[in-house]
Structures are given as structure tokens and as C-alpha cells.
Write a protein that holds these residues in place. Structure first.
Motif, PDB file in Angstrom:
ATOM      1  N   GLU A  77       1.686   6.846  -6.754  1.00  0.00           N
ATOM      2  CA  GLU A  77       0.605   7.764  -7.136  1.00  0.00           C
ATOM      3  C   GLU A  77       1.026   9.215  -6.902  1.00  0.00           C
ATOM      4  OE1 GLU A  77      -2.817   6.444  -4.983  1.00  0.00           O
ATOM      5  OE2 GLU A  77      -3.168   4.748  -6.338  1.00  0.00           O
TER       6      GLU A  77
ATOM      7  N   GLU B  17       0.993   4.116  -2.878  1.00  0.00           N
ATOM      8  CA  GLU B  17       0.731   5.519  -2.599  1.00  0.00           C
ATOM      9  C   GLU B  17       1.895   6.404  -3.057  1.00  0.00           C
ATOM     10  OE1 GLU B  17      -0.014   5.453   1.599  1.00  0.00           O
ATOM     11  OE2 GLU B  17      -2.099   4.821   1.349  1.00  0.00           O
TER      12      GLU B  17
ATOM     13  N   LYS C 211       0.834  -1.201   0.000  1.00  0.00           N
ATOM     14  CA  LYS C 211       0.000   0.000   0.000  1.00  0.00           C
ATOM     15  C   LYS C 211       0.869   1.252   0.000  1.00  0.00           C
ATOM     16  CE  LYS C 211      -3.619   2.331   2.602  1.00  0.00           C
ATOM     17  NZ  LYS C 211      -4.457   2.316   3.805  1.00  0.00           N
TER      18      LYS C 211
END
Length: 51
Positions: free
Chosen positions: A48, A45, A41
């Protein structure tokens, strides 16, 4: 850095009961899987944020 590897050594796995294997699996699921998912995760992130 050099690592010496001996290929002539045979290692036999220890005899582990089915109950012990179940306990090891449960421990792995409780400890390692959440850390792996959290790391995935975090990586996603960060990717992104770069976009």
C-alpha cells in the motif's frame, strides 16, 4: 550449489498418539499462525505504501 537426493531411502513416519497430534496442532496455532498473519499484514502495508 548441488543437492544430492537419494530416492531409494524409505522413511516411515513415527507412531504419534492422537493426544500428541492435538498438542502439536495447538502449538502450531499458537505460534505459527500469528507470525504468518503478521507477515501477511506487513507485506500488505508495504504494498500500500508503494501505491
Amino acid at each position: 550449489m548441488f543437492i544430492l537426493v537419494r530416492l531409494d531411502i524409505e522413511v516411515e513416519p513415527p507412531d504419534i498418539s492422537k493426544e500428541t497430534m492435538k498438542e502439536m496442532s495447538a502449538f502450531f496455532l499458537k505460534t505459527s499462525i500469528p507470525r504468518i498473519l503478521a507477515d501477511m499484514k506487513k507485506t500488505k502495508e508495504q504494498e500500500e505504501e508503494v501505491k
